[in-house]
Design a protein around this motif. Structure first.
Motif, PDB file in Angstrom:
ATOM      1  N   ILE A 103       7.234 -12.431  16.550  1.00 32.77           N
ATOM      2  CA  ILE A 103       7.191 -11.057  16.451  1.00 32.77           C
ATOM      3  C   ILE A 103       8.565 -10.496  16.055  1.00 32.77           C
ATOM      4  CG2 ILE A 103       6.951  -8.799  17.564  1.00 32.77           C
ATOM      5  CD1 ILE A 103       4.332 -10.237  16.925  1.00 32.77           C
ATOM      6  N   ASN A 104       9.813 -11.432  16.741  1.00 34.52           N
ATOM      7  CA  ASN A 104      10.888 -10.917  16.499  1.00 34.52           C
ATOM      8  C   ASN A 104      11.398 -11.350  14.996  1.00 34.52           C
ATOM      9  OD1 ASN A 104      14.131 -11.939  17.521  1.00 34.52           O
ATOM     10  ND2 ASN A 104      13.262 -10.140  17.947  1.00 34.52           N
ATOM     11  N   ILE A 105      10.936 -12.359  14.419  1.00 35.51           N
ATOM     12  CA  ILE A 105      11.308 -12.797  13.026  1.00 35.51           C
ATOM     13  C   ILE A 105      10.563 -11.819  12.169  1.00 35.51           C
ATOM     14  CG2 ILE A 105      11.034 -14.728  11.431  1.00 35.51           C
ATOM     15  CD1 ILE A 105      11.220 -16.713  13.893  1.00 35.51           C
ATOM     16  N   SER A 106       9.200 -11.622  12.329  1.00 34.39           N
ATOM     17  CA  SER A 106       8.331 -11.108  11.386  1.00 34.39           C
ATOM     18  C   SER A 106       8.586  -9.594  11.077  1.00 34.39           C
ATOM     19  CB  SER A 106       7.011 -11.458  11.595  1.00 34.39           C
ATOM     20  OG  SER A 106       6.838 -12.942  11.420  1.00 34.39           O
ATOM     21  N   ILE A 258      -4.684  -7.915  -4.369  1.00 31.29           N
ATOM     22  CA  ILE A 258      -5.876  -7.462  -5.002  1.00 31.29           C
ATOM     23  C   ILE A 258      -5.825  -6.274  -5.648  1.00 31.29           C
ATOM     24  CG2 ILE A 258      -8.493  -7.277  -4.566  1.00 31.29           C
ATOM     25  CD1 ILE A 258      -8.102  -9.215  -2.154  1.00 31.29           C
ATOM     26  N   ALA A 259      -6.116  -5.818  -6.890  1.00 30.87           N
ATOM     27  CA  ALA A 259      -6.342  -4.725  -7.663  1.00 30.87           C
ATOM     28  C   ALA A 259      -5.036  -3.921  -7.405  1.00 30.87           C
ATOM     29  CB  ALA A 259      -7.340  -3.857  -6.959  1.00 30.87           C
ATOM     30  N   ASP A 260      -3.824  -4.295  -7.355  1.00 32.24           N
ATOM     31  CA  ASP A 260      -2.711  -3.784  -6.966  1.00 32.24           C
ATOM     32  C   ASP A 260      -2.430  -2.781  -5.833  1.00 32.24           C
ATOM     33  OD1 ASP A 260      -1.773  -5.076  -9.393  1.00 32.24           O
ATOM     34  OD2 ASP A 260      -2.386  -3.325 -10.739  1.00 32.24           O
ATOM     35  N   PHE A 261      -3.318  -2.896  -5.015  1.00 29.60           N
ATOM     36  CA  PHE A 261      -3.012  -1.887  -3.851  1.00 29.60           C
ATOM     37  C   PHE A 261      -3.343  -2.695  -2.590  1.00 29.60           C
ATOM     38  CE2 PHE A 261      -7.591  -2.023  -4.040  1.00 29.60           C
ATOM     39  CZ  PHE A 261      -8.383  -1.573  -2.813  1.00 29.60           C
ATOM     40  N   LEU A 262      -4.189  -3.788  -2.492  1.00 30.61           N
ATOM     41  CA  LEU A 262      -4.267  -4.417  -1.354  1.00 30.61           C
ATOM     42  C   LEU A 262      -3.406  -5.760  -1.236  1.00 30.61           C
ATOM     43  CD1 LEU A 262      -6.096  -4.491   1.080  1.00 30.61           C
ATOM     44  CD2 LEU A 262      -7.804  -5.801  -0.107  1.00 30.61           C
ATOM     45  N   GLU A 263      -2.241  -5.505  -0.415  1.00 27.23           N
ATOM     46  CA  GLU A 263      -1.345  -6.471  -0.414  1.00 27.23           C
ATOM     47  C   GLU A 263      -0.535  -6.302   1.160  1.00 27.23           C
ATOM     48  OE1 GLU A 263       1.987  -4.198  -2.864  1.00 27.23           O
ATOM     49  OE2 GLU A 263       0.904  -5.995  -3.742  1.00 27.23           O
ATOM     50  N   ARG A 264       0.406  -7.270   1.320  1.00 20.52           N
ATOM     51  CA  ARG A 264       1.219  -7.122   2.218  1.00 20.52           C
ATOM     52  C   ARG A 264       0.279  -7.045   3.775  1.00 20.52           C
ATOM     53  NH1 ARG A 264       5.834  -9.281   2.194  1.00 20.52           N
ATOM     54  NH2 ARG A 264       6.475  -7.899   4.155  1.00 20.52           N
ATOM     55  N   LEU A 265      -0.435  -8.073   3.837  1.00 16.98           N
ATOM     56  CA  LEU A 265      -1.590  -8.192   5.046  1.00 16.98           C
ATOM     57  C   LEU A 265      -0.751  -8.802   6.216  1.00 16.98           C
ATOM     58  CD1 LEU A 265      -4.620  -9.315   2.933  1.00 16.98           C
ATOM     59  CD2 LEU A 265      -4.115  -6.677   4.114  1.00 16.98           C
ATOM     60  N   ASP A 266       0.472  -9.121   6.259  1.00 14.52           N
ATOM     61  CA  ASP A 266       0.793  -9.686   7.386  1.00 14.52           C
ATOM     62  C   ASP A 266       0.691  -9.301   8.528  1.00 14.52           C
ATOM     63  OD1 ASP A 266       2.458  -9.903   4.965  1.00 14.52           O
ATOM     64  OD2 ASP A 266       4.209 -10.395   5.970  1.00 14.52           O
ATOM     65  N   PRO A 267       0.586  -7.704   8.922  1.00 19.98           N
ATOM     66  CA  PRO A 267       0.100  -7.328  10.424  1.00 19.98           C
ATOM     67  C   PRO A 267      -1.219  -7.738  10.861  1.00 19.98           C
ATOM     68  CG  PRO A 267       1.106  -5.708   8.986  1.00 19.98           C
ATOM     69  CD  PRO A 267       0.874  -6.785   8.016  1.00 19.98           C
ATOM     70  N   VAL A 268      -1.991  -8.189   9.664  1.00 17.60           N
ATOM     71  CA  VAL A 268      -3.593  -8.472  10.156  1.00 17.60           C
ATOM     72  C   VAL A 268      -3.677  -9.765  10.571  1.00 17.60           C
ATOM     73  CG1 VAL A 268      -5.803  -8.885   9.268  1.00 17.60           C
ATOM     74  CG2 VAL A 268      -4.406  -7.036   8.369  1.00 17.60           C
ATOM     75  N   ILE A 270      -0.788 -11.683  12.035  1.00 13.75           N
ATOM     76  CA  ILE A 270      -0.126 -11.264  13.285  1.00 13.75           C
ATOM     77  C   ILE A 270      -0.821 -10.789  14.190  1.00 13.75           C
ATOM     78  CG2 ILE A 270       1.788 -10.187  14.249  1.00 13.75           C
ATOM     79  CD1 ILE A 270       2.694 -12.570  12.723  1.00 13.75           C
ATOM     80  N   LEU A 271      -1.752  -9.903  14.062  1.00 16.18           N
ATOM     81  CA  LEU A 271      -2.778  -9.531  15.273  1.00 16.18           C
ATOM     82  C   LEU A 271      -3.618 -10.462  15.628  1.00 16.18           C
ATOM     83  CD1 LEU A 271      -3.945  -7.245  16.713  1.00 16.18           C
ATOM     84  CD2 LEU A 271      -5.123  -6.190  14.990  1.00 16.18           C
ATOM     85  N   LEU A 272      -4.108 -11.192  14.576  1.00 11.94           N
ATOM     86  CA  LEU A 272      -5.138 -12.185  14.772  1.00 11.94           C
ATOM     87  C   LEU A 272      -4.304 -13.549  15.583  1.00 11.94           C
ATOM     88  CD1 LEU A 272      -7.057 -12.477  11.449  1.00 11.94           C
ATOM     89  CD2 LEU A 272      -7.843 -11.522  13.688  1.00 11.94           C
TER      90      LEU A 272
END
Length: 368
Positions: A103-106, A258-268, A270-272
């Motif tokens: 969490i600290n790094i990301s 995906i399709a120039d709008f679905l990106e940066r899914l890091d939080p997903v 990290i939650l998992l």
């Protein structure tokens, strides 16, 4: 007595084994054959699981610490119990530290590491204070969201077209030995051998006839899941990049577009990962509390505070995340953890087996 049902056991074993495992590339020392390392370790770990189940089946109404006292005697049983309390506490500490550092790094570089780890400890302590049964129910609630999350990430990897299967070749370029050296004991120790902590919980299952079937099913389900994500990391990042990447899964997820709008899914992801870390560190924490309660006659809540304070204190032992990861993969997985996951259980199983054989022989002699 606290009771858990079959669905709660399945949920706990699945989320426990997932833990932080998808975050790392298991068996990366074998390069493009890392996926074979997972298969070998999973099969070897399955044999260990059968050993654990054999021990539990011999004393269905006892937990690990009671079994140790029963078969090793009061003095040796107490010594080994104390060792397991420290081992479970240390495993819990490693997950606590990993949560704080990731969490600290990301996401929260300016938030004190001490505060992040304290929040984790307090949440786990609250769950444990409510008892084993309540904790297992919470985990059962979390399972569907976690499986759905990993399934969606898997689909996004496929759709994003970042997978290059040629990165898995050549297969067994240097023979089978690099695969075996990586699998045994490293990948057995993390994550498969960690199932040993369930010897502290299995006695609470309300219908023990299904114990082996449920445990093996959960184990194989997670083994296949980890194999899939290991393959994905290999085909997306390549073995060369994986060997120098601290958190491969995060890096892979950042490539999803995906399709120039679905990106940066890091939080997903990290939650998992947070859910997995929470379940694993709390399970080890609870295992340590159960062990200490066997030795010390004190209230469950007081023991929860004592063990939690100890885990929090030793979480500062590593000066940084790189050192924490290095000591885990080079020292703990190779030398320390196998003592508790392999050698002691094998010795205990041998003692249980010999007692059974001598008992049966004595009955036959007496009967004749």
């Amino acid at each position: 007595m606290q009771k858990i049902d079959k669905y709660e056991l399945i949920a706990m074993m699945i989320l426990f084994l997932i833990g932080t495992s998808p975050l790392y590339e298991l068996g990366v020392g074998a390069k493009q054959d890392a996926w074979l390392v997972v298969i070998v370790a999973m099969l070897a770990g399955l044999l260990l699981l059968l050993v654990y189940l054999f021990i539990q089946k011999g004393d269905e109404e006892r937990n690990l610490f009671e079994i140790l006292n029963q078969h090793l005697g009061r003095i040796l049983g107490t010594i080994v119990t104390i060792a397991y309390i420290f081992y479970f506490s240390y495993e819990s500490m490693r997950n606590t530290r990993e949560f704080g550092d990731i969490i600290n790094i990301s996401f929260l570089p300016k938030t004190p590491l001490s505060l992040l780890m304290l929040i984790m400890i307090l949440l786990s302590a609250y769950a444990i204070s409510k008892g084993t049964e309540v904790f297992f129910r919470v985990v059962e609630f979390l399972l569907p969201f976690t499986i759905l999350g990993y399934f969606l990430i898997f689909l996004m990897f496929i759709v994003s077209k970042n997978i290059h299967l040629e990165r898995l070749q050549p297969v067994l370029e240097h023979g089978i030995m690099p695969v075996i050296r990586e699998a045994i004991p490293k990948v057995i120790s993390f994550p498969f051998g960690e199932v040993v902590v369930f010897l502290a919980f299995w006695k609470h299952l309300n219908n023990k006839k299904n114990l082996s079937k449920l445990s093996i099913f959960s184990y194989l389900f997670v083994g296949i899941l980890l194999l899939i994500f290991n393959l994905l990391n290999l085909t997306i990042l390549s073995p060369q990049i994986l060997s120098i990447t601290t958190l491969p899964m995060l890096r892979s997820v950042r490539l999803i577009e995906i399709a120039d709008f679905l990106e940066r899914l890091d939080p997903v992801i990290i939650l998992l990962i947070y859910i997995g870390i929470f379940v694993k560190m709390t399970a080890f924490y609870l295992g340590a509390v159960i062990g200490l309660s066997y030795l010390v006659k004190m209230s469950h809540k007081k023991l929860t505070v004592i063990v939690g304070a100890f885990i929090y204190t030793i979480s500062f032992a590593a000066p940084n995340f790189i050192y924490h990861t290095w000591i885990g993969f080079t020292r703990n997985l190779m030398y320390d953890f196998p003592v508790f996951q392999i050698w002691i259980p094998l010795a205990l199983a041998a003692v249980v087996l010999m007692k059974k054989l001598f008992s049966r022989k004595g009955k036959q002699t007496g009967g004749s």
